[in-house]
Design a protein around this motif. Structure first.
Motif, PDB file in Angstrom:
ATOM      1  N   SER A  93      19.733   0.632   0.377  1.00  0.00           N
ATOM      2  CA  SER A  93      20.213   2.320   0.980  1.00  0.00           C
ATOM      3  C   SER A  93      20.274   3.142   0.492  1.00  0.00           C
ATOM      4  N   VAL A  94      19.454   4.412   0.594  1.00  0.00           N
ATOM      5  CA  VAL A  94      18.891   6.375   1.044  1.00  0.00           C
ATOM      6  C   VAL A  94      19.583   6.817   2.064  1.00  0.00           C
ATOM      7  N   GLY A  95      20.629   7.206   1.540  1.00  0.00           N
ATOM      8  CA  GLY A  95      21.817   7.900   3.097  1.00  0.00           C
ATOM      9  C   GLY A  95      21.831   6.727   3.316  1.00  0.00           C
ATOM     10  N   ARG A  96      21.658   6.745   5.032  1.00  0.00           N
ATOM     11  CA  ARG A  96      22.227   5.834   5.761  1.00  0.00           C
ATOM     12  C   ARG A  96      20.759   4.688   6.550  1.00  0.00           C
ATOM     13  N   ARG A  97      19.841   4.908   5.451  1.00  0.00           N
ATOM     14  CA  ARG A  97      18.581   3.913   6.168  1.00  0.00           C
ATOM     15  C   ARG A  97      18.249   2.941   5.088  1.00  0.00           C
ATOM     16  N   ALA A  98      17.775   1.662   4.808  1.00  0.00           N
ATOM     17  CA  ALA A  98      17.387   0.995   4.031  1.00  0.00           C
ATOM     18  C   ALA A  98      15.611   1.600   4.179  1.00  0.00           C
ATOM     19  N   VAL A  99      15.583   0.796   2.740  1.00  0.00           N
ATOM     20  CA  VAL A  99      14.104   1.941   2.495  1.00  0.00           C
ATOM     21  C   VAL A  99      13.352   0.184   1.470  1.00  0.00           C
ATOM     22  N   TYR A 100      12.573  -0.149   2.892  1.00  0.00           N
ATOM     23  CA  TYR A 100      11.837  -0.953   1.503  1.00  0.00           C
ATOM     24  C   TYR A 100      10.816  -1.299   0.705  1.00  0.00           C
ATOM     25  N   ARG A 101      10.827  -2.133  -0.193  1.00  0.00           N
ATOM     26  CA  ARG A 101       9.823  -1.933  -1.682  1.00  0.00           C
ATOM     27  C   ARG A 101       9.151  -3.200  -2.363  1.00  0.00           C
ATOM     28  N   PRO A 102       8.329  -3.719  -2.190  1.00  0.00           N
ATOM     29  CA  PRO A 102       7.703  -4.794  -2.938  1.00  0.00           C
ATOM     30  C   PRO A 102       8.625  -5.453  -4.607  1.00  0.00           C
ATOM     31  N   ASN A 103       9.305  -6.419  -4.311  1.00  0.00           N
ATOM     32  CA  ASN A 103      10.510  -6.931  -5.096  1.00  0.00           C
ATOM     33  C   ASN A 103       9.165  -6.914  -7.163  1.00  0.00           C
ATOM     34  N   ARG A 104       9.026  -6.525  -7.710  1.00  0.00           N
ATOM     35  CA  ARG A 104       7.959  -6.357  -8.797  1.00  0.00           C
ATOM     36  C   ARG A 104       8.595  -7.511  -9.480  1.00  0.00           C
ATOM     37  N   HIS A 105      10.222  -7.581  -9.901  1.00  0.00           N
ATOM     38  CA  HIS A 105      10.816  -8.336 -10.672  1.00  0.00           C
ATOM     39  C   HIS A 105       9.812  -9.369 -10.505  1.00  0.00           C
ATOM     40  N   LEU A 164       1.183  -1.072  -0.095  1.00  0.00           N
ATOM     41  CA  LEU A 164       0.097  -0.331   0.211  1.00  0.00           C
ATOM     42  C   LEU A 164       1.046   0.835  -0.258  1.00  0.00           C
ATOM     43  N   SER A 165       2.264   1.085  -0.167  1.00  0.00           N
ATOM     44  CA  SER A 165       2.982   1.853   0.100  1.00  0.00           C
ATOM     45  C   SER A 165       3.536   2.849  -1.211  1.00  0.00           C
ATOM     46  N   ASP A 166       3.678   4.039  -1.570  1.00  0.00           N
ATOM     47  CA  ASP A 166       3.973   4.101  -2.379  1.00  0.00           C
ATOM     48  C   ASP A 166       5.280   4.513  -2.503  1.00  0.00           C
ATOM     49  N   ARG A 167       5.953   5.017  -1.415  1.00  0.00           N
ATOM     50  CA  ARG A 167       7.196   5.486  -1.929  1.00  0.00           C
ATOM     51  C   ARG A 167       8.169   4.617  -0.470  1.00  0.00           C
ATOM     52  N   GLY A 168       8.122   3.049  -0.743  1.00  0.00           N
ATOM     53  CA  GLY A 168       8.627   2.321  -0.046  1.00  0.00           C
ATOM     54  C   GLY A 168       8.870   2.912   1.881  1.00  0.00           C
ATOM     55  N   GLU A 169       9.003   1.962   2.693  1.00  0.00           N
ATOM     56  CA  GLU A 169       9.270   2.663   4.257  1.00  0.00           C
ATOM     57  C   GLU A 169      10.008   1.956   4.331  1.00  0.00           C
ATOM     58  N   THR A 170      11.258   2.596   5.552  1.00  0.00           N
ATOM     59  CA  THR A 170      12.158   2.136   6.928  1.00  0.00           C
ATOM     60  C   THR A 170      11.429   1.314   7.855  1.00  0.00           C
ATOM     61  N   ALA A 171      12.402   0.115   8.080  1.00  0.00           N
ATOM     62  CA  ALA A 171      11.859  -0.754   9.123  1.00  0.00           C
ATOM     63  C   ALA A 171      10.795  -0.248  10.205  1.00  0.00           C
ATOM     64  N   THR A 172      12.106   1.131  10.879  1.00  0.00           N
ATOM     65  CA  THR A 172      11.268   1.767  11.754  1.00  0.00           C
ATOM     66  C   THR A 172       9.786   2.161  11.550  1.00  0.00           C
ATOM     67  N   ASP A 173       9.601   2.790  10.229  1.00  0.00           N
ATOM     68  CA  ASP A 173       7.737   3.155   9.858  1.00  0.00           C
ATOM     69  C   ASP A 173       6.615   2.038   9.996  1.00  0.00           C
ATOM     70  N   LEU A 174       7.904   0.881   9.293  1.00  0.00           N
ATOM     71  CA  LEU A 174       6.700   0.033   9.172  1.00  0.00           C
ATOM     72  C   LEU A 174       6.748  -0.943  10.424  1.00  0.00           C
ATOM     73  N   ALA A 175       7.347  -1.035  11.651  1.00  0.00           N
ATOM     74  CA  ALA A 175       7.295  -1.545  12.491  1.00  0.00           C
ATOM     75  C   ALA A 175       6.113  -0.556  13.598  1.00  0.00           C
ATOM     76  N   ARG A 176       6.121   0.352  12.539  1.00  0.00           N
ATOM     77  CA  ARG A 176       4.963   2.184  13.966  1.00  0.00           C
ATOM     78  C   ARG A 176       4.126   1.705  13.085  1.00  0.00           C
ATOM     79  N   LEU A 177       3.308   1.370  11.892  1.00  0.00           N
ATOM     80  CA  LEU A 177       2.398   1.163  11.431  1.00  0.00           C
ATOM     81  C   LEU A 177       1.781   0.141  11.766  1.00  0.00           C
ATOM     82  N   VAL A 178       2.710  -1.456  11.828  1.00  0.00           N
ATOM     83  CA  VAL A 178       1.729  -2.455  12.321  1.00  0.00           C
ATOM     84  C   VAL A 178       1.860  -2.917  13.031  1.00  0.00           C
ATOM     85  N   GLY A 179       2.279  -2.108  13.863  1.00  0.00           N
ATOM     86  CA  GLY A 179       2.330  -2.096  15.837  1.00  0.00           C
ATOM     87  C   GLY A 179       3.065  -3.172  16.683  1.00  0.00           C
ATOM     88  N   THR A 180       4.668  -3.153  15.656  1.00  0.00           N
ATOM     89  CA  THR A 180       4.990  -4.291  16.533  1.00  0.00           C
ATOM     90  C   THR A 180       6.128  -3.984  16.554  1.00  0.00           C
TER      91      THR A 180
END
Length: 196
Positions: A64-76, A26-42
């Motif tokens: 890798s975006v700077g010092r952060r890892a950004v996660y996205r679905p692998n469309r390939h 559902l994310s349009d931009r990709g998410e960090t692990a921190t953002d995802l943990a907050r979104l799903v409550g874990t």
């Protein structure tokens, strides 16, 4: 600690894994692990561990975006479309319906109930066919039906709303309300009384 498999889709390792997949789909931009943990409550360690498993299976991509890892679905990935369908069918109802109802003025409370909520709570049973939503308040009916239509299009399944006035929801002697309160539900954390 042994992780209990998902009751919504037992092929998924856990509820957290399903929630993470749905959040990424559902994310349009990709998410960090921190953002995802907050979104799903874990916790962050749990999110990071599950994301690592999904990345190892190449179901998600990590950039890798700077010092952060950004996660996205692998469309390939050859199963990308199937993973998207599974994620949205199983765990998509909560974020999708919450997002759409947030646009509707006059909602004091909202929750998903019925078979989807029961499976989400771990009750065994057949896959839920439709999504049942309780809306408490005095919502703008046109806006509500438009929001439900958008949710149906995103989820590819029927989304039905039961609308109750706040005093009806507060009634202690109503059998329908008593039954709803006794069964599993998933709070949508929607309060749009001030919207509009």
């Amino acid at each position: 600690m042994k992780v209990k498999p998902s009751a919504l889709f037992p092929l998924l390792r856990s509820d957290t894994q399903g929630q993470l997949l749905a959040a990424l789909e559902l994310s349009d931009r990709g998410e960090t692990a921190t953002d995802l943990a907050r979104l799903v409550g874990t916790s962050l360690p749990t999110a990071t561990r599950e994301l690592g498993r999904l990345a190892d299976a190449e179901l998600i991509a990590v950039e890798s975006v700077g010092r952060r890892a950004v996660y996205r679905p692998n469309r390939h990935h050859p199963l990308s479309d199937a993973v998207r369908q599974i994620a949205l069918f199983t765990y998509g109802p909560h974020p999708v319906v919450a997002r759409e109802l947030a646009t509707v003025p006059g909602i004091a409370e909202a929750a998903i109930f019925g078979s989807w909520a029961a499976r989400r709570a771990g009750e065994a049973g057949p896959p839920p066919g439709d999504i049942d939503v309780l809306v408490v308040g005095d919502p703008d009916r046109d806006a509500l039906y438009d929001a439900l239509s958008r949710a149906e299009a995103a989820l590819r399944r029927e989304v039905n709303a039961t609308v109750l006035a706040p005093d009806a929801w507060a009634a202690v002697d109503d059998p329908f309300v008593s039954t709803l309160r006794a069964r599993p539900s998933v709070d949508l954390a929607v309060d749009t009384r001030g919207t509009g």
